[in-house]
Design a protein around this motif. Structure first.
Motif, PDB file in Angstrom:
ATOM      1  N   ASN A   1       0.818  -1.211   0.000  1.00 19.73           N
ATOM      2  CA  ASN A   1       0.000   0.000   0.000  1.00 19.73           C
ATOM      3  C   ASN A   1       0.853   1.263   0.000  1.00 19.73           C
ATOM      4  OD1 ASN A   1      -3.054  -0.745   0.299  1.00 19.73           O
ATOM      5  ND2 ASN A   1      -1.977  -2.182   1.620  1.00 19.73           N
ATOM      6  N   ARG A   2       2.043   1.196   0.603  1.00 20.57           N
ATOM      7  CA  ARG A   2       2.974   2.336   0.484  1.00 20.57           C
ATOM      8  C   ARG A   2       3.390   2.518  -0.969  1.00 20.57           C
ATOM      9  NH1 ARG A   2       8.021   1.608   3.038  1.00 20.57           N
ATOM     10  NH2 ARG A   2       8.468   3.571   2.003  1.00 20.57           N
ATOM     11  N   TRP A   3       3.716   1.401  -1.617  1.00 20.63           N
ATOM     12  CA  TRP A   3       4.105   1.498  -3.028  1.00 20.63           C
ATOM     13  C   TRP A   3       2.949   2.033  -3.877  1.00 20.63           C
ATOM     14  CZ3 TRP A   3       1.820  -1.622  -6.899  1.00 20.63           C
ATOM     15  CH2 TRP A   3       2.316  -1.385  -8.170  1.00 20.63           C
ATOM     16  N   ALA A   4       1.740   1.589  -3.601  1.00 18.73           N
ATOM     17  CA  ALA A   4       0.578   2.053  -4.376  1.00 18.73           C
ATOM     18  C   ALA A   4       0.429   3.566  -4.281  1.00 18.73           C
ATOM     19  CB  ALA A   4      -0.689   1.352  -3.875  1.00 18.73           C
ATOM     20  N   ILE A   5       0.538   4.097  -3.053  1.00 22.51           N
ATOM     21  CA  ILE A   5       0.405   5.538  -2.841  1.00 22.51           C
ATOM     22  C   ILE A   5       1.549   6.287  -3.519  1.00 22.51           C
ATOM     23  CG2 ILE A   5       0.521   7.322  -1.068  1.00 22.51           C
ATOM     24  CD1 ILE A   5      -2.176   5.875  -1.313  1.00 22.51           C
TER      25      ILE A   5
ATOM     26  N   SER B   1      11.437  -0.888  13.519  1.00 19.07           N
ATOM     27  CA  SER B   1      10.820  -0.354  14.726  1.00 19.07           C
ATOM     28  C   SER B   1       9.545   0.411  14.390  1.00 19.07           C
ATOM     29  CB  SER B   1      11.793   0.573  15.460  1.00 19.07           C
ATOM     30  OG  SER B   1      11.976   1.769  14.732  1.00 19.07           O
ATOM     31  N   ALA B   2       8.691   0.556  15.393  1.00 18.79           N
ATOM     32  CA  ALA B   2       7.402   1.227  15.194  1.00 18.79           C
ATOM     33  C   ALA B   2       7.593   2.677  14.768  1.00 18.79           C
ATOM     34  CB  ALA B   2       6.582   1.164  16.485  1.00 18.79           C
ATOM     35  N   GLU B   3       8.597   3.351  15.353  1.00 11.23           N
ATOM     36  CA  GLU B   3       8.819   4.756  15.000  1.00 11.23           C
ATOM     37  C   GLU B   3       9.316   4.900  13.568  1.00 11.23           C
ATOM     38  OE1 GLU B   3      11.326   6.449  17.990  1.00 11.23           O
ATOM     39  OE2 GLU B   3       9.622   6.976  19.282  1.00 11.23           O
ATOM     40  N   GLU B   4      10.138   3.938  13.117  1.00 10.95           N
ATOM     41  CA  GLU B   4      10.610   3.990  11.733  1.00 10.95           C
ATOM     42  C   GLU B   4       9.452   3.799  10.766  1.00 10.95           C
ATOM     43  OE1 GLU B   4      13.673   1.109  11.416  1.00 10.95           O
ATOM     44  OE2 GLU B   4      15.019   2.128  12.784  1.00 10.95           O
ATOM     45  N   ILE B   5       8.543   2.865  11.102  1.00 10.89           N
ATOM     46  CA  ILE B   5       7.363   2.642  10.262  1.00 10.89           C
ATOM     47  C   ILE B   5       6.506   3.907  10.215  1.00 10.89           C
ATOM     48  CG2 ILE B   5       5.210   1.335  10.080  1.00 10.89           C
ATOM     49  CD1 ILE B   5       6.749  -1.018  11.403  1.00 10.89           C
ATOM     50  N   GLN B   6       6.278   4.495  11.390  1.00  8.96           N
ATOM     51  CA  GLN B   6       5.447   5.699  11.440  1.00  8.96           C
ATOM     52  C   GLN B   6       6.061   6.834  10.635  1.00  8.96           C
ATOM     53  OE1 GLN B   6       4.042   7.131  15.133  1.00  8.96           O
ATOM     54  NE2 GLN B   6       2.898   5.292  15.628  1.00  8.96           N
ATOM     55  N   CYS B   7       7.366   6.958  10.697  1.00  7.24           N
ATOM     56  CA  CYS B   7       8.065   8.030   9.976  1.00  7.24           C
ATOM     57  C   CYS B   7       7.818   7.901   8.466  1.00  7.24           C
ATOM     58  CB  CYS B   7       9.551   7.973  10.290  1.00  7.24           C
ATOM     59  SG  CYS B   7      10.505   9.310   9.540  1.00  7.24           S
ATOM     60  N   GLN B   8       8.049   6.688   7.937  1.00  7.23           N
ATOM     61  CA  GLN B   8       7.902   6.501   6.492  1.00  7.23           C
ATOM     62  C   GLN B   8       6.443   6.595   6.056  1.00  7.23           C
ATOM     63  OE1 GLN B   8      10.689   6.102   4.505  1.00  7.23           O
ATOM     64  NE2 GLN B   8       9.226   6.589   2.902  1.00  7.23           N
ATOM     65  N   VAL B   9       5.524   6.006   6.834  1.00  8.58           N
ATOM     66  CA  VAL B   9       4.105   6.034   6.487  1.00  8.58           C
ATOM     67  C   VAL B   9       3.569   7.468   6.523  1.00  8.58           C
ATOM     68  CG1 VAL B   9       1.797   5.322   7.244  1.00  8.58           C
ATOM     69  CG2 VAL B   9       3.649   3.659   7.172  1.00  8.58           C
ATOM     70  N   CYS B  10       3.986   8.250   7.536  1.00 12.22           N
ATOM     71  CA  CYS B  10       3.560   9.653   7.610  1.00 12.22           C
ATOM     72  C   CYS B  10       4.019  10.422   6.380  1.00 12.22           C
ATOM     73  CB  CYS B  10       4.114  10.324   8.871  1.00 12.22           C
ATOM     74  SG  CYS B  10       3.181   9.936  10.359  1.00 12.22           S
ATOM     75  N   TYR B  11       5.256  10.165   5.954  1.00 13.50           N
ATOM     76  CA  TYR B  11       5.788  10.868   4.779  1.00 13.50           C
ATOM     77  C   TYR B  11       4.983  10.510   3.530  1.00 13.50           C
ATOM     78  CZ  TYR B  11       9.063  12.444   1.199  1.00 13.50           C
ATOM     79  OH  TYR B  11       9.620  13.068   0.116  1.00 13.50           O
ATOM     80  N   ASP B  12       4.706   9.221   3.334  1.00 15.90           N
ATOM     81  CA  ASP B  12       3.957   8.795   2.151  1.00 15.90           C
ATOM     82  C   ASP B  12       2.525   9.322   2.178  1.00 15.90           C
ATOM     83  OD1 ASP B  12       6.161   7.442   1.196  1.00 15.90           O
ATOM     84  OD2 ASP B  12       5.602   5.539   2.104  1.00 15.90           O
TER      85      ASP B  12
END
Length: 995
Positions: free
Chosen positions: A147-151, A244-255
């Motif tokens: 879903n990150r790639w899709a966005i 880590s959860a914070e790394e996931i949140q960082c990338q997802v927030c950016y996308d």
């Protein structure tokens, strides 16, 4: 030992010393990859192109004994190839930045679908319906990656792409490129349709707050083993590479910020969401440091996004936001305070804080607004252009061609403003000698370029000019002006014919190409092309902009023109005309098409007919967007031309399907049913699917007021649509039960694809035609065997009630089509109560009860003057009332349920009493008692409250019973009036609650 080294050791040690029981090719292939890239002490990253090779080999179709092409077999060889592709991606730690740069959209889509498959994502399940917290970590991470790639792909597709210079034409290469382009467009179309779901998935991921794991080479090897050998390790929370959860949140927030920012172009409120996500990303990077992230983020781009969001979300009266020039300019453009805008640019000429690209973008936007008919902006464009030009001069840049254009006809006012800008842009006391020299050279060259000595004197006598140039330099300049021979101003020569325009003097090719891209004046386009061809004969100038697109059926004919100048001119005029049509700039489109028609008439009858066809389409668009909106019928000449096009039988003329589609839609919209039904030539009906569909629709609409037994054409139309919505055999579910996320569900059995049918229907505006086709799809939706809640529609009884082969119909596609059609129909007429009921039934069938109530109430409101009149019984049928009752019940509004039970032809006391017994009600309860007119229900309420000891509520119920107008001895008319008054007040109260 590092995690990566451990992965390599585990992968190499887990391999057996002897080949497994498989083919020699498979074993050697796997060994070669592992030996080459994993056994080295510090292996280089494997080339990403290996992924392409492996997936291409795995997706090659096979040929059976009858020489029929079959889908790729699901054998061990193909599974190993797919596994190797996944291993290469795992070695790269699934870094989307690396994968996206090197892999095309179709290949990366195939790779991530394989990751979803091997990660045991439930087949056939929408990602938005899956609870990520309940999934194994690697499975949840696979869904996030997809879903990150899709966005990211949707966002990337919105950016302009620099066109690659075409090499020598090779047919096989061009076909391959075209196939990949079409496949990419299909994937993008599906990704955009699923964008809302992908956003919800990523928003849900932000709430996880737990570490996830992504597959490594080792976990992929474990998954590839026999099920009994895995021992559940890949299902545990420690398998794979930890993110880590914070790394996931960082990338997802950016996308998420990137997609919200892109959507903000059509919905400015979304910019607030983008701002929130980008600033959260910034906080996380500041907290953890960008170097610790497994997935890198472009911090320069992030900073740009943050700055843009600050400007776009600032309010006009926010003093703190107005401190920056960017926000001030944005506010001026938004409010139309253009004089303040000029003042900001003039002040910035001293500070030079605004980048050149930003200045040019503002000027382009002003030019676009001016070209759309705002003549008052011409002066503003000139002033901003002068400010930009003086800024360019001071910074040593080349003067833009736009300034030269605007200064072709100088005036006293223009020169006064230019001198004002020059004086305000340089402080002579503190300016360096270099700045003074640049300004002096600019003013000197300006004088040399002018014909009128009066304007030269205005400049040479100005205080700034006198201070910057010495006496000897000024005298020498004036002497040069007097001695030079007068030049002819080509711009003052009257234009007598398209071919009589002389080419102007040579200028820089790049500036001319830029001017060619911007111009929509056919005469100026020709002049520029003559100048360009005079400079070089090696260039193909129709290729300089990737926005110039001409349909392939036309491109082959145009590119066959031998004369290069004529070829460029015809191609560019047509491409610009089509672009103007697409953006609804019909005035410029007509000028461009007329010039192109004049040009091709002399040498190509084929292209002449092409241009006449395109001008017919343009006239249809112009009428539909202008007089047609107010209901004015088109002129008879236009209708005759539309009929003539459909009946045209000129051989070898390239035709665009969209013209036939628009012509048929045009005739349907203006009720030319008699022509479509009786007068269309039979060969045309047999060869053109849109004409056949239009004829069936017109005939069915003609029959609707007639007797029910006259249903032959309705049955024919039904069979055509059913065939379009059927699924061909080669697209059935695979043996392993998996369904690809990119579904190839378009049938080739019908006269057209379902997407083409939907596109055609969305060109229709006639209510009767829309109602007919909508009722057909509703009936088709209702014949499904496992349907629980039927959808109601007008004229639904004219369609057959069964289908011989139910399994062949793609009911999922039918359901989607019904939703899209009713949404479109409501954009045509938002007050059609039958369409509103269909929309409500759809929401009811999909368990969206609050939305269903909204549309049920809206349907009643529009046909009863907001319930001031009685709602017609064919709108609020017993079925509709029962569905409203169920909606209220499932929303825990039990008092509303009891009141609605009175609306039925026979009051449903059982349901009403059961609802009133519920103590956990989410509505206003006793405040609704004044809307109850059935004495039996009020008496039950009195008993119920007495039994519960609720004295206050019992008194309210007794007060309601005691109203004289509810006395059973009253005449029937009085009782009905009392019921009608309470219905009105209750429905109005409900409408205020749900609207």
């Amino acid at each position: 030992m590092s995690a990566e080294a451990a992965d390599r050791e585990a992968a190499t040690s887990s391999r057996p010393c002897t080949p497994p029981q498989t083919s020699w090719f498979e074993f050697v292939l796997e060994e070669a990859l592992l030996e080459q890239h994993l056994q080295k002490p510090s292996p280089d990253p494997p080339p990403v192109q290996l992924i392409v090779q492996f997936l291409e080999q795995a997706s090659k179709p096979s040929v059976n004994e009858q020489n029929q092409v079959q889908p790729p077999p699901d054998n061990k060889r193909n599974r190993i190839l797919k596994l190797l592709a996944l291993k290469v991606a795992a070695h790269l730690k699934w870094d989307l930045d690396v994968l996206e740069k090197s892999l095309s959209v179709p290949v990366l889509n195939m790779l991530l679908n394989e990751l979803l498959c091997i990660s045991k994502v439930p087949p056939g399940t929408k990602h938005v319906d899956v609870d990520l917290s309940s999934l194994p970590p690697t499975t949840a991470m696979a869904i996030l990656l997809y879903n990150r790639w899709a966005i990211r792909t949707i966002v990337q597709s919105s950016f302009p792409v620099k066109q690659v210079k075409p090499g020598p034409p090779q047919l096989n290469v061009m076909n391959q490129i075209q196939q990949e382009k079409e496949l990419t467009e299909n994937i993008l179309k599906v990704l955009k349709e699923q964008a809302a779901d992908s956003i919800l998935v990523l928003e849900g991921a932000l709430k996880l707050n737990k570490d996830l794991y992504v597959h490594t080479i080792r976990t992929l090897d474990l998954l590839a083993m026999e099920p009994g050998m895995v021992n559940g390790e890949t299902e545990s929370s420690t398998a794979g590479l930890k993110i880590s959860a914070e790394e996931i949140q960082c990338q997802v927030c950016y996308d998420l910020g990137a997609i919200y920012f892109q959507q903000g172009s059509t919905n400015t409120a979304v910019h607030e969401k983008a701002k929130e996500k980008f600033f959260r990303t910034k906080e996380l990077i500041a907290k953890n440091g960008s170097s610790s992230l497994h997935f890198t983020i472009d911090e320069e781009r992030l900073a740009g996004y943050c700055q843009a969001c600050e400007v776009l979300t600032s309010s006009s009266d926010d003093a703190s936001q107005q401190a920056t020039p960017y926000s001030q300019i944005h506010s001026c453009m938004k409010s139309g305070k253009y004089q303040d805008l000029v003042k900001i640019f003039l002040e910035d000429n001293l500070t030079l804080s605004l980048p050149e690209q930003f200045r040019q973008s503002v000027l382009r936007e002003l030019f676009q607004k001016a070209q759309q008919g705002n003549d008052a902006l011409d002066e503003v464009c000139f002033k901003v252009c002068v400010c930009n030009t003086v800024c360019d001069v001071l910074q040593g840049r080349i003067i833009d061609i736009q300034f030269c254009q605007l200064f072709l006809k100088p005036s006293k006012e223009k020169i006064d403003f230019l001198l004002e800008v020059c004086s305000g842009s340089i402080n002579l006391e503190s300016a360096s000698e270099d700045l003074k020299r640049k300004m002096a050279a600019f003013l000197k060259n300006l004088c040399l370029g002018m014909e009128d000595l009066q304007f030269v004197f205005m400049i040479s006598s100005h205080e700034l000019f006198i201070k910057l140039l010495k006496d000897d330099e000024r005298k020498l300049l004036i002497e040069q002006m007097r001695k030079r021979s007068p030049r002819i101003n080509l711009c003052t020569k009257p234009v007598t014919s398209f071919y009589d325009i002389p080419a102007s003097a040579s200028v820089n090719i790049g500036q001319l190409e830029h001017q060619l891209i911007l111009s929509v004046d056919p005469w100026r386009i020709r002049q520029i092309l003559i100048e360009l061809h005079g400079m070089t004969s090696e260039r193909q100038f129709w290729t300089i902009s990737n926005k110039w697109e001409v349909p392939n059926v036309y491109g082959n004919v145009i590119l066959g023109i031998k004369d290069s100048l004529t070829r460029d001119l015809v191609y560019i005029l047509m491409a610009k005309g089509l672009h103007c049509c697409a953006i609804k700039d019909f005035v410029h489109a007509k000028q461009l098409f007329a010039a192109c028609l004049e040009l091709v008439t002399e040498f190509s009858p084929k292209l002449r007919q092409v241009m006449l066809n395109e001008m017919l389409l343009l006239d249809i668009y112009t009428h539909e967007a202008g007089a047609g909106v107010s209901g004015e019928r088109p002129p008879s000449d236009l209708i005759s031309r539309v009929r003539g096009y459909l009946e045209m039988r000129v051989p070898d003329i390239p035709l665009r399907q969209v013209i036939a589609e628009e012509c048929v839609a045009f005739l349907l919209n203006w009720c030319e049913n008699e022509y479509l039904t009786m007068q269309v030539p039979l060969p045309l009906v047999q060869t053109n699917p849109y004409v056949k569909l239009g004829q069936l629709l017109a005939a069915t609409c003609k029959e609707l007021p007639g007797p029910k037994e006259s249903r032959r054409t309705a049955k024919d139309l039904w069979e055509v649509v059913v065939q379009i919505c059927s699924v061909s055999n080669q697209h059935k579910r695979g043996n392993d039960g998996r369904v690809s996320l990119i579904k190839h569900r378009e049938s080739t059995l019908g006269i057209m694809y379902r997407s083409e049918l939907l596109s055609f229907i969305k060109k229709l505006r006639e209510p009767l035609v829309l109602t007919t086709i909508l009722s057909l799809f509703v009936k088709l939706h209702n014949v499904r065997e496992d349907i629980v809640n039927d959808i109601a529609a007008e004229h639904i009884s004219i369609w057959p009630s069964s289908i011989p082969n139910l399994q062949s119909v793609d009911f999922e596609a039918v359901a989607i089509t019904v939703k899209e059609l009713v949404s479109y129909a409501l954009t045509i007429n938002a007050n059609n109560h039958f369409w509103l009921i269909i929309q409500a039934d759809i929401y009811f069938a999909t368990n969206q009860y609050s939305a269903a109530l909204h549309y049920y109430l809206q349907a009643g409101a529009v046909c009863s003057d907001f319930f001031n009149k009685m709602v017609p019984p064919d709108v609020y049928t017993d079925q509709v009332i029962k569905r409203m009752i169920k909606c209220c019940s499932l929303l825990n509004c039990h008092t509303q349920v009891a009141i609605l039970c009175q609306f039925l032809r026979e009051v449903d006391y059982k349901t009403a009493f059961k609802a009133l017994q519920e103590q956990n009600s989410h509505d206003a309860m006793d405040s609704y008692y004044e809307y109850i007119w059935d004495v039996t229900i009020l008496e039950y309420l009195t008993y119920l409250h007495h039994k519960r000891g609720e004295t206050d509520k019992r008194q309210i119920a007794i007060k309601a019973i005691g109203q004289t107008e509810l006395n059973a001895s009253n005449p029937e008319e009085v009782l009905q009036l009392a019921a009608q008054r309470r219905k009105k007040k209750f429905l109005q109260a409900m409408a205020k609650l749900y609207f």
